[in-house]
Design a protein around this motif. Structure first.
Motif, PDB file in Angstrom:
ATOM      1  N   ILE A  48       0.863  -1.191   0.000  1.00 53.93           N
ATOM      2  CA  ILE A  48       0.000   0.000   0.000  1.00 53.93           C
ATOM      3  C   ILE A  48       0.894   1.233   0.000  1.00 53.93           C
ATOM      4  N   ASN A  49       0.703   2.081  -1.011  1.00 51.29           N
ATOM      5  CA  ASN A  49       1.468   3.322  -1.108  1.00 51.29           C
ATOM      6  C   ASN A  49       0.510   4.477  -1.389  1.00 51.29           C
ATOM      7  N   ARG A  50       1.081   5.623  -1.709  1.00 52.14           N
ATOM      8  CA  ARG A  50       0.241   6.807  -1.899  1.00 52.14           C
ATOM      9  C   ARG A  50      -0.734   6.634  -3.058  1.00 52.14           C
ATOM     10  N   ALA A  51      -0.295   5.996  -4.149  1.00 51.77           N
ATOM     11  CA  ALA A  51      -1.177   5.791  -5.297  1.00 51.77           C
ATOM     12  C   ALA A  51      -2.381   4.928  -4.916  1.00 51.77           C
ATOM     13  N   VAL A  52      -2.147   3.898  -4.101  1.00 55.58           N
ATOM     14  CA  VAL A  52      -3.232   3.015  -3.675  1.00 55.58           C
ATOM     15  C   VAL A  52      -4.246   3.791  -2.833  1.00 55.58           C
ATOM     16  N   VAL A  53      -3.749   4.628  -1.929  1.00 57.45           N
ATOM     17  CA  VAL A  53      -4.653   5.413  -1.077  1.00 57.45           C
ATOM     18  C   VAL A  53      -5.493   6.367  -1.918  1.00 57.45           C
ATOM     19  N   TYR A  54      -4.857   7.008  -2.898  1.00 58.91           N
ATOM     20  CA  TYR A  54      -5.605   7.920  -3.774  1.00 58.91           C
ATOM     21  C   TYR A  54      -6.633   7.170  -4.616  1.00 58.91           C
ATOM     22  N   LEU A  55      -6.315   5.954  -5.032  1.00 58.29           N
ATOM     23  CA  LEU A  55      -7.271   5.158  -5.791  1.00 58.29           C
ATOM     24  C   LEU A  55      -8.457   4.754  -4.924  1.00 58.29           C
ATOM     25  N   VAL A  56      -8.185   4.412  -3.669  1.00 58.59           N
ATOM     26  CA  VAL A  56      -9.283   4.074  -2.750  1.00 58.59           C
ATOM     27  C   VAL A  56     -10.173   5.288  -2.523  1.00 58.59           C
ATOM     28  N   LEU A  57      -9.547   6.449  -2.287  1.00 60.00           N
ATOM     29  CA  LEU A  57     -10.335   7.677  -2.127  1.00 60.00           C
ATOM     30  C   LEU A  57     -11.139   7.976  -3.389  1.00 60.00           C
ATOM     31  N   GLY A  58     -10.500   7.790  -4.549  1.00 63.55           N
ATOM     32  CA  GLY A  58     -11.197   8.026  -5.809  1.00 63.55           C
ATOM     33  C   GLY A  58     -12.386   7.102  -5.976  1.00 63.55           C
ATOM     34  N   SER A  59     -12.238   5.845  -5.585  1.00 65.35           N
ATOM     35  CA  SER A  59     -13.345   4.885  -5.694  1.00 65.35           C
ATOM     36  C   SER A  59     -14.500   5.279  -4.773  1.00 65.35           C
ATOM     37  N   VAL A  60     -14.158   5.669  -3.539  1.00 66.03           N
ATOM     38  CA  VAL A  60     -15.194   6.051  -2.572  1.00 66.03           C
ATOM     39  C   VAL A  60     -15.947   7.289  -3.054  1.00 66.03           C
ATOM     40  N   PHE A  61     -15.221   8.300  -3.485  1.00 66.44           N
ATOM     41  CA  PHE A  61     -15.872   9.537  -3.928  1.00 66.44           C
ATOM     42  C   PHE A  61     -16.634   9.340  -5.239  1.00 66.44           C
ATOM     43  N   THR A  62     -16.168   8.432  -6.095  1.00 67.39           N
ATOM     44  CA  THR A  62     -16.911   8.143  -7.326  1.00 67.39           C
ATOM     45  C   THR A  62     -18.264   7.526  -6.995  1.00 67.39           C
ATOM     46  N   MET A  63     -18.268   6.569  -6.063  1.00 66.19           N
ATOM     47  CA  MET A  63     -19.534   5.954  -5.665  1.00 66.19           C
ATOM     48  C   MET A  63     -20.449   6.968  -4.992  1.00 66.19           C
ATOM     49  N   LEU A  64     -19.878   7.810  -4.133  1.00 65.39           N
ATOM     50  CA  LEU A  64     -20.694   8.830  -3.476  1.00 65.39           C
ATOM     51  C   LEU A  64     -21.268   9.812  -4.493  1.00 65.39           C
ATOM     52  N   LEU A  65     -20.446  10.192  -5.474  1.00 67.55           N
ATOM     53  CA  LEU A  65     -20.922  11.118  -6.502  1.00 67.55           C
ATOM     54  C   LEU A  65     -22.073  10.512  -7.295  1.00 67.55           C
ATOM     55  N   VAL A 113     -18.358   2.349 -19.514  1.00 73.71           N
ATOM     56  CA  VAL A 113     -17.759   3.601 -20.001  1.00 73.71           C
ATOM     57  C   VAL A 113     -18.177   4.784 -19.130  1.00 73.71           C
ATOM     58  N   ALA A 114     -19.408   4.746 -18.585  1.00 72.37           N
ATOM     59  CA  ALA A 114     -19.836   5.819 -17.684  1.00 72.37           C
ATOM     60  C   ALA A 114     -19.039   5.781 -16.381  1.00 72.37           C
ATOM     61  N   SER A 115     -18.758   4.579 -15.887  1.00 72.62           N
ATOM     62  CA  SER A 115     -17.945   4.450 -14.680  1.00 72.62           C
ATOM     63  C   SER A 115     -16.521   4.932 -14.917  1.00 72.62           C
ATOM     64  N   LEU A 116     -15.970   4.624 -16.093  1.00 72.35           N
ATOM     65  CA  LEU A 116     -14.640   5.120 -16.437  1.00 72.35           C
ATOM     66  C   LEU A 116     -14.616   6.642 -16.426  1.00 72.35           C
ATOM     67  N   LEU A 117     -15.637   7.245 -17.031  1.00 70.38           N
ATOM     68  CA  LEU A 117     -15.712   8.705 -17.087  1.00 70.38           C
ATOM     69  C   LEU A 117     -15.711   9.306 -15.689  1.00 70.38           C
ATOM     70  N   LEU A 118     -16.576   8.803 -14.822  1.00 76.93           N
ATOM     71  CA  LEU A 118     -16.683   9.348 -13.470  1.00 76.93           C
ATOM     72  C   LEU A 118     -15.433   9.068 -12.645  1.00 76.93           C
ATOM     73  N   PHE A 119     -14.932   7.840 -12.712  1.00 78.40           N
ATOM     74  CA  PHE A 119     -13.797   7.452 -11.880  1.00 78.40           C
ATOM     75  C   PHE A 119     -12.542   8.243 -12.250  1.00 78.40           C
ATOM     76  N   ILE A 120     -12.221   8.308 -13.526  1.00 80.97           N
ATOM     77  CA  ILE A 120     -11.023   9.027 -13.941  1.00 80.97           C
ATOM     78  C   ILE A 120     -11.169  10.512 -13.651  1.00 80.97           C
ATOM     79  N   PHE A 121     -12.369  11.059 -13.832  1.00 82.98           N
ATOM     80  CA  PHE A 121     -12.595  12.468 -13.517  1.00 82.98           C
ATOM     81  C   PHE A 121     -12.349  12.745 -12.044  1.00 82.98           C
ATOM     82  N   VAL A 122     -12.880  11.899 -11.175  1.00 80.64           N
ATOM     83  CA  VAL A 122     -12.727  12.096  -9.726  1.00 80.64           C
ATOM     84  C   VAL A 122     -11.274  11.933  -9.318  1.00 80.64           C
ATOM     85  N   VAL A 123     -10.603  10.890  -9.822  1.00 79.29           N
ATOM     86  CA  VAL A 123      -9.199  10.662  -9.468  1.00 79.29           C
ATOM     87  C   VAL A 123      -8.326  11.824  -9.952  1.00 79.29           C
TER      88      VAL A 123
END
Length: 283
Positions: A48-65, A113-123
């Motif tokens: 687990i490194n900084r990239a992993v933490v940011y990906l987890v945060l990105g996943s959480v915020f994508t679902m919340l969004l 493709v919609a999930s890709l759009l949201l996830f990459i945008f949030v990350v």
């Protein structure tokens, strides 16, 4: 927005330089990934490194969004939340899915493709928000910094591999292996096929490189330029370089407003086009 960024920059100038700089500033060191929680299974590094933490945060915020904008019950009179949700949905459907996917495959691949759009945008967006996740401290207090998980090639390559695998899986599923792979061979004199066929095969793998490197290079270059602007101020430790704030602020706003959204859109749109072209090959 501009006033807030200007105020934050002035406050940063007034703060101790040691809290932000290392003396000799090298912006590329900000992208080094150090293991926070080492997890090694043979030759496989799952730490687990900084990239992993940011990906987890990105996943959480994508679902919340997605839940807040599109799953929470709408009011009788649509407000900003409903309008924003409808806008994102419309872009994902009409500008991405319907433009790249055949009608028979939209129902199956629109969520992807919609999930890709949201996830990459949030990350990408998280990468421009200062967070205390640098892994360093100043007098015991975590230092704040910016970092984008998509500025790591391993992250963008993993996303591109998903599209790559789904593309050829759908091509074989809808057309059968013989017809699908024959579609890679264009109509040409047999003498030219020895040259054309390897180029066609190479072109399929170039899609993988195109998807991953485009996103990675844009995010990496943008963050290096921003860190360079800030580094100049703290290296010289002088308010005489306050003029750097203006171009840095303009570039920062440009990256956040334009690059974050465009890169997410391009990645999702190309994924839809690649999957669609495999389902209905041209040849």
């Amino acid at each position: 927005m501009k006033r807030a960024l200007l105020a934050l920059s002035i406050l940063a100038l007034a703060a101790p330089a040691n809290a932000f700089a290392r003396g000799e500033f090298d912006p590329t060191k900000e992208f080094e990934l150090k293991d926070w929680v080492p997890i090694h299974i043979g030759a496989l590094n799952l730490s687990i490194n900084r990239a992993v933490v940011y990906l987890v945060l990105g996943s959480v915020f994508t679902m919340l969004l997605g839940i807040v904008l599109m799953r929470v019950k709408f009011s009788s009179q649509p407000g900003r939340r409903e309008t924003t949700g409808e806008l994102i949905y419309d872009i994902a459907q009409t500008q991405i899915a319907e433009q790249g996917l055949p009608s028979k495959a939209i129902g199956r691949w629109f969520p992807y493709v919609a999930s890709l759009l949201l996830f990459i945008f949030v990350v990408n967006l998280l990468g421009f928000i200062p967070l205390p996740l640098t892994g360093e401290t100043w007098h015991g207090v975590p230092t704040w910094g910016v970092y984008a998980a998509t500025s790591s090639l391993s992250v963008t390559l993993a996303l591109a591999l998903l599209t790559f695998v789904f593309t050829h899986y759908e091509g074989i599923k809808w057309n059968g292996p013989n017809r699908y792979f024959k579609s890679w061979i264009p109509e040409a004199p047999k003498g030219l096929l020895l040259l054309i066929v390897p180029l066609e095969v190479l072109g399929q793998f170039m899609r993988l490189i195109s998807l991953s490197v485009r996103l990675f290079a844009n995010m990496l270059a943008g963050h290096i330029l921003i860190l360079t602007f800030l580094g100049l101020i703290f290296i010289f430790e002088s308010l005489a370089l306050v003029f750097v704030i203006v171009p840095a602020t303009v570039f920062y706003i440009f990256e956040v407003v334009i690059v974050v959204g465009i890169q997410a859109f391009i990645f999702a749109a190309l994924s839809a086009i690649y999957i669609g072209s495999a389902i209905e090959p041209e040849h």
